[in-house]
Write a protein that holds these residues in place. Structure first.
Motif, PDB file in Angstrom:
ATOM      1  N   MET A   1      20.776  19.879 -41.672  1.00  0.00           N
ATOM      2  CA  MET A   1      20.096  19.876 -40.392  1.00  0.00           C
ATOM      3  C   MET A   1      19.707  18.455 -40.031  1.00  0.00           C
ATOM      4  N   ARG A   2      19.773  18.124 -38.741  1.00  0.00           N
ATOM      5  CA  ARG A   2      19.423  16.774 -38.318  1.00  0.00           C
ATOM      6  C   ARG A   2      18.894  16.778 -36.897  1.00  0.00           C
ATOM      7  N   GLY A   3      17.744  16.108 -36.688  1.00  0.00           N
ATOM      8  CA  GLY A   3      17.185  15.931 -35.363  1.00  0.00           C
ATOM      9  C   GLY A   3      16.342  14.677 -35.344  1.00  0.00           C
ATOM     10  N   SER A   4      16.395  13.905 -34.249  1.00  0.00           N
ATOM     11  CA  SER A   4      15.689  12.633 -34.186  1.00  0.00           C
ATOM     12  C   SER A   4      14.912  12.539 -32.887  1.00  0.00           C
ATOM     13  N   GLU A  18      12.111  11.923 -37.756  1.00  0.00           N
ATOM     14  CA  GLU A  18      13.401  12.444 -38.202  1.00  0.00           C
ATOM     15  C   GLU A  18      13.183  13.801 -38.856  1.00  0.00           C
ATOM     16  N   LEU A  19      13.782  14.842 -38.291  1.00  0.00           N
ATOM     17  CA  LEU A  19      13.753  16.172 -38.899  1.00  0.00           C
ATOM     18  C   LEU A  19      15.015  16.342 -39.726  1.00  0.00           C
ATOM     19  N   ASN A  20      14.858  16.665 -41.006  1.00  0.00           N
ATOM     20  CA  ASN A  20      16.039  16.718 -41.872  1.00  0.00           C
ATOM     21  C   ASN A  20      16.118  17.934 -42.780  1.00  0.00           C
ATOM     22  N   GLN A 101      33.039  27.225 -34.520  1.00  0.00           N
ATOM     23  CA  GLN A 101      32.283  26.021 -34.861  1.00  0.00           C
ATOM     24  C   GLN A 101      31.475  26.237 -36.132  1.00  0.00           C
ATOM     25  N   SER A 102      31.416  25.186 -36.967  1.00  0.00           N
ATOM     26  CA  SER A 102      30.685  25.279 -38.224  1.00  0.00           C
ATOM     27  C   SER A 102      29.219  24.909 -38.085  1.00  0.00           C
ATOM     28  N   SER A 103      28.824  24.384 -36.924  1.00  0.00           N
ATOM     29  CA  SER A 103      27.430  24.037 -36.678  1.00  0.00           C
ATOM     30  C   SER A 103      27.073  24.364 -35.234  1.00  0.00           C
ATOM     31  N   PHE A 104      25.797  24.343 -34.925  1.00  0.00           N
ATOM     32  CA  PHE A 104      25.339  24.594 -33.564  1.00  0.00           C
ATOM     33  C   PHE A 104      24.091  23.769 -33.309  1.00  0.00           C
ATOM     34  N   ILE A 151      18.720  19.505 -32.010  1.00  0.00           N
ATOM     35  CA  ILE A 151      18.660  19.641 -33.456  1.00  0.00           C
ATOM     36  C   ILE A 151      19.949  20.327 -33.901  1.00  0.00           C
ATOM     37  N   THR A 152      20.679  19.682 -34.774  1.00  0.00           N
ATOM     38  CA  THR A 152      21.956  20.222 -35.255  1.00  0.00           C
ATOM     39  C   THR A 152      21.737  20.988 -36.555  1.00  0.00           C
ATOM     40  N   ILE A 153      22.259  22.214 -36.610  1.00  0.00           N
ATOM     41  CA  ILE A 153      22.086  23.078 -37.776  1.00  0.00           C
ATOM     42  C   ILE A 153      23.454  23.615 -38.198  1.00  0.00           C
TER      43      ILE A 153
END
Length: 304
Positions: A1-4, A18-20, A101-104, A151-153
């Motif tokens: 997971m990634r979000g900034s 940074e959300l990780n 898709q492998s992520s959203f 935010i990518t998960i």
């Protein structure tokens, strides 16, 4: 997971978030947990934040955290946001995931209040002070309302860290449930429920064809044979109706397990994400109703 996120006050960027990491807990009242780190920009000595995280997915509000109150100095600060949501909203997200898709991504917004003060001028990387800056050692107040960020998960992360953590081990929480009162039935149906869980995972990660295979496994794992599963039903008309229903459900599930031989889907599995959703809901309803019938019939027979 990634979000900034960038935390800005007036003309200055004072910190970044940074959300990780992602987590979840709760079955009846599920909660999403986002973990991250706040870092100061070089010119800032300290920041006080009172901010919340708001999530949306496909124009639906998923939830908003309580205000996070933290003071961050020169050392980076680990933070977490807890967002109360619902099983229905988690399902809304899972239903919207594209199979290919492998992520959203989820829309997120950081909002709230903040205060900061700067280092002495001679300690700043840029070495200057503007008219909007507070005096060194004085706090500057600002309101924070960031633009929507993404935010990518990963889909596998969504299942493993959210869906799997908010499912009950005693029930498959479906708003319909397999009964536990009949201990014999619970033991006999263990494999069936296990296959159902595997179908749910395949649905969450986008393997729609596998959903049908696991659901067929759930049907075949019922105790005894499919032709004899309803033998315990006393009412002959009900027994016939349930047998016919099981046969039709089996035919539908079976139709999604093999590639098409003709037409525009030739060589492909003729199912999509919504077909898989319908198949899971159909099997859930059938299993719930059948288990209740058999449990009731056993109870009736034991009292005769």
């Amino acid at each position: 997971m990634r979000g900034s996120f960038t935390v800005s006050g007036f003309h200055r960027t004072v910190s970044t978030l940074e959300l990780n990491e992602l987590g979840a807990s709760g079955v009846l009242n599920p909660r999403l947990n986002f973990y991250g780190e706040v870092s100061l920009t070089p010119e800032v000595k300290e920041v006080r934040l009172e901010v919340s995280l708001r999530l949306e997915y496909r124009n639906e509000l998923i939830g908003e955290s309580k205000p996070l109150r933290e003071t961050v100095d020169q050392d980076d600060k680990n933070v977490s946001f807890e967002i109360v949501t619902s099983q229905r909203l988690l399902r809304h997200i899972t239903d919207g995931l594209p199979s290919s898709q492998s992520s959203f991504q989820i829309d997120a917004r950081l909002q709230g209040l903040g205060w900061y003060y700067l280092k002495p001028i001679d300690e700043r990387a840029n070495g200057y002070q503007t008219g909007d800056d507070p005096e060194p050692g004085e706090w500057k107040y600002f309101e924070l309302r960031s633009e929507k960020q993404l935010i990518t998960i990963e889909r596998s992360e969504w299942y493993g860290k959210v869906l799997a953590q908010t499912k009950s081990e005693q029930y498959r929480f479906l708003e319909i449930a397999l009964p536990r009162s009949d201990s014999t039935l619970a033991q006999e149906w263990g494999k069936t429920v296990e296959h159902l869980q595997k179908a749910e995972r395949a649905y969450a990660v986008g393997d729609d064809a596998a959903v049908f295979s696991y659901l067929n496994g759930a049907r075949e794992a019922l105790p005894g044979t499919i032709q004899r599963i309803c033998d315990g039903i006393h009412d002959t008309h009900k027994k016939k109706a349930v047998n016919e229903l099981l046969a039709k459900v089996g035919a539908y599930i079976h139709s999604g397990r093999h590639v098409a031989q003709t037409g525009p889907e030739d060589g492909k599995f003729p199912v999509d994400h919504m077909d898989a959703a319908f198949a899971i809901d159909l099997m859930r309803t059938v299993l719930s109703h059948l288990s209740l019938i058999l449990s009731t019939e056993r109870d009736r027979a034991s009292r005769q």
